[in-house]
Motif scaffolding. Structure first.
Motif, PDB file in Angstrom:
ATOM      1  N   LEU A  40       0.821  -1.211   0.000  1.00 16.70           N
ATOM      2  CA  LEU A  40       0.000   0.000   0.000  1.00 16.70           C
ATOM      3  C   LEU A  40       0.851   1.256   0.000  1.00 16.70           C
ATOM      4  N   ILE A  41       2.157   1.102   0.309  1.00 17.06           N
ATOM      5  CA  ILE A  41       3.052   2.241   0.450  1.00 17.06           C
ATOM      6  C   ILE A  41       4.481   1.817   0.160  1.00 17.06           C
ATOM      7  N   GLU A  42       5.248   2.745  -0.376  1.00 16.57           N
ATOM      8  CA  GLU A  42       6.688   2.560  -0.579  1.00 16.57           C
ATOM      9  C   GLU A  42       7.345   3.925  -0.388  1.00 16.57           C
ATOM     10  N   MET A  43       8.544   3.929   0.184  1.00 17.79           N
ATOM     11  CA  MET A  43       9.276   5.183   0.381  1.00 17.79           C
ATOM     12  C   MET A  43      10.722   5.013  -0.048  1.00 17.79           C
ATOM     13  N   GLU A  44      11.282   6.085  -0.601  1.00 19.63           N
ATOM     14  CA  GLU A  44      12.688   6.132  -0.966  1.00 19.63           C
ATOM     15  C   GLU A  44      13.181   7.553  -0.723  1.00 19.63           C
ATOM     16  N   GLY A  45      14.501   7.704  -0.612  1.00 20.83           N
ATOM     17  CA  GLY A  45      15.011   9.044  -0.370  1.00 20.83           C
ATOM     18  C   GLY A  45      16.507   9.080  -0.176  1.00 20.83           C
ATOM     19  N   PHE A  46      16.938  10.020   0.684  1.00 19.86           N
ATOM     20  CA  PHE A  46      18.351  10.276   0.938  1.00 19.86           C
ATOM     21  C   PHE A  46      18.585  10.459   2.426  1.00 19.86           C
ATOM     22  N   ALA A  47      19.749  10.035   2.861  1.00 15.33           N
ATOM     23  CA  ALA A  47      20.222  10.329   4.213  1.00 15.33           C
ATOM     24  C   ALA A  47      21.615  10.917   4.080  1.00 15.33           C
ATOM     25  N   VAL A  48      21.987  11.777   5.014  1.00 11.39           N
ATOM     26  CA  VAL A  48      23.347  12.301   5.073  1.00 11.39           C
ATOM     27  C   VAL A  48      23.890  11.924   6.442  1.00 11.39           C
ATOM     28  N   ILE A  49      24.949  11.121   6.409  1.00  9.48           N
ATOM     29  CA  ILE A  49      25.519  10.562   7.630  1.00  9.48           C
ATOM     30  C   ILE A  49      26.809  11.296   7.944  1.00  9.48           C
ATOM     31  N   ASP A  50      26.961  11.701   9.178  1.00  5.95           N
ATOM     32  CA  ASP A  50      28.139  12.432   9.623  1.00  5.95           C
ATOM     33  C   ASP A  50      29.402  11.635   9.318  1.00  5.95           C
ATOM     34  N   ASP A  51      30.398  12.306   8.746  1.00  6.36           N
ATOM     35  CA  ASP A  51      31.684  11.662   8.459  1.00  6.36           C
ATOM     36  C   ASP A  51      32.328  11.101   9.718  1.00  6.36           C
ATOM     37  N   ALA A  52      32.031  11.687  10.878  1.00  6.79           N
ATOM     38  CA  ALA A  52      32.641  11.248  12.135  1.00  6.79           C
ATOM     39  C   ALA A  52      32.002   9.971  12.659  1.00  6.79           C
ATOM     40  N   ASP A  53      30.789   9.616  12.123  1.00 10.57           N
ATOM     41  CA  ASP A  53      30.133   8.388  12.573  1.00 10.57           C
ATOM     42  C   ASP A  53      30.993   7.185  12.226  1.00 10.57           C
ATOM     43  N   ASP A  54      31.103   6.268  13.143  1.00  9.70           N
ATOM     44  CA  ASP A  54      31.829   5.029  12.905  1.00  9.70           C
ATOM     45  C   ASP A  54      30.815   3.900  12.745  1.00  9.70           C
ATOM     46  N   GLY A  55      31.266   2.766  12.297  1.00  6.40           N
ATOM     47  CA  GLY A  55      30.411   1.585  12.260  1.00  6.40           C
ATOM     48  C   GLY A  55      29.749   1.322  10.936  1.00  6.40           C
ATOM     49  N   GLY A  56      30.043   2.144   9.915  1.00  8.67           N
ATOM     50  CA  GLY A  56      29.461   1.891   8.607  1.00  8.67           C
ATOM     51  C   GLY A  56      30.072   0.645   7.991  1.00  8.67           C
ATOM     52  N   PRO A  57      29.522   0.209   6.886  1.00 10.35           N
ATOM     53  CA  PRO A  57      30.053  -1.000   6.262  1.00 10.35           C
ATOM     54  C   PRO A  57      31.487  -0.784   5.807  1.00 10.35           C
ATOM     55  N   ASP A  58      32.292  -1.792   5.925  1.00  9.97           N
ATOM     56  CA  ASP A  58      33.689  -1.752   5.529  1.00  9.97           C
ATOM     57  C   ASP A  58      33.772  -1.806   4.009  1.00  9.97           C
ATOM     58  N   ALA A  59      34.421  -0.824   3.406  1.00 10.76           N
ATOM     59  CA  ALA A  59      34.511  -0.754   1.942  1.00 10.76           C
ATOM     60  C   ALA A  59      35.205  -1.984   1.381  1.00 10.76           C
ATOM     61  N   THR A  60      36.213  -2.483   2.085  1.00  7.12           N
ATOM     62  CA  THR A  60      36.917  -3.662   1.613  1.00  7.12           C
ATOM     63  C   THR A  60      35.988  -4.870   1.582  1.00  7.12           C
ATOM     64  N   ALA A  61      35.182  -5.011   2.625  1.00  9.14           N
ATOM     65  CA  ALA A  61      34.226  -6.125   2.676  1.00  9.14           C
ATOM     66  C   ALA A  61      33.206  -5.988   1.568  1.00  9.14           C
ATOM     67  N   ALA A  62      32.761  -4.771   1.298  1.00  9.10           N
ATOM     68  CA  ALA A  62      31.786  -4.548   0.231  1.00  9.10           C
ATOM     69  C   ALA A  62      32.381  -4.923  -1.111  1.00  9.10           C
ATOM     70  N   GLU A  63      33.651  -4.545  -1.354  1.00  6.86           N
ATOM     71  CA  GLU A  63      34.311  -4.899  -2.600  1.00  6.86           C
ATOM     72  C   GLU A  63      34.401  -6.411  -2.772  1.00  6.86           C
ATOM     73  N   SER A  64      34.767  -7.113  -1.681  1.00  2.00           N
ATOM     74  CA  SER A  64      34.967  -8.545  -1.797  1.00  2.00           C
ATOM     75  C   SER A  64      33.652  -9.311  -1.942  1.00  2.00           C
ATOM     76  N   SER A  65      32.524  -8.697  -1.577  1.00  2.00           N
ATOM     77  CA  SER A  65      31.251  -9.406  -1.660  1.00  2.00           C
ATOM     78  C   SER A  65      30.597  -9.260  -3.031  1.00  2.00           C
ATOM     79  N   ARG A  66      31.147  -8.426  -3.896  1.00  2.00           N
ATOM     80  CA  ARG A  66      30.567  -8.238  -5.214  1.00  2.00           C
ATOM     81  C   ARG A  66      30.845  -9.444  -6.101  1.00  2.00           C
ATOM     82  N   SER A  67      29.876  -9.746  -6.917  1.00  2.34           N
ATOM     83  CA  SER A  67      30.055 -10.845  -7.870  1.00  2.34           C
ATOM     84  C   SER A  67      30.921 -10.359  -9.013  1.00  2.34           C
ATOM     85  N   PRO A  68      31.767 -11.250  -9.576  1.00  2.51           N
ATOM     86  CA  PRO A  68      32.613 -10.832 -10.710  1.00  2.51           C
ATOM     87  C   PRO A  68      31.795 -10.575 -11.958  1.00  2.51           C
TER      88      PRO A  68
END
Length: 150
Positions: free
Chosen positions: A122-150
């Protein structure tokens, strides 16, 4: 990161949304459309707009939290509903749910659409968030790279 609500004096006072946010700094997260799907992919609360709204907010919050932020970092949402009048009838309940997730309403737009990917949605939402650069705990870029399919 600095966030400033923008409310021009010539526009109507916003209720349940803000006209705009000016953000200095931070990382931009693009939020894909989220419906009320549960972990199994089925729509939660079929026929219940308010229940589905709550699930959609939980899904959006999960994405932002996975990126290292919180639902308060959501600055823009597009809300797509199957029935605009039904949504407006439940504004008080929707507002109560919003305040469980955010301190300030994001900039928002509402659209009535003819259908969604899942028939029971009945509903769907999409948008944008802006996360402080000082925030820690985001996904590890290296892990994200390694999880991609070739």
């Amino acid at each position: 990161m600095d966030r400033q609500i923008v409310t021009p004096p010539g526009l109507a006072e916003p209720h349940g949304f803000n006209h705009g946010f000016l953000v200095d700094g931070g990382k931009t997260l693009f939020l894909a459309g989220q419906d009320a799907s549960g972990p199994d992919g089925d729509i939660v609360a079929p026929g219940d707009l308010v229940g589905q709204f709550d699930r959609v907010m939980a899904n959006l919050a999960a994405v932002v939290e996975e990126a290292g932020g919180s639902s308060d970092d959501i600055v823009k949402l597009n809300v797509y509903v199957a029935d605009r009048d039904r949504y407006r009838e439940h504004l008080a309940e929707v507002g109560d749910i919003f305040t469980d997730y955010v301190e300030e309403y994001p900039a928002m737009a509402l659209f009535e659409v003819s259908g969604f990917y899942q028939d029971e949605a009945l509903i769907e939402m999409e948008g944008f968030a802006v996360i402080d650069d000082a925030d820690d705990g985001g996904p590890d870029a290296t892990a994200a790279e390694s999880s991609r399919s070739p």
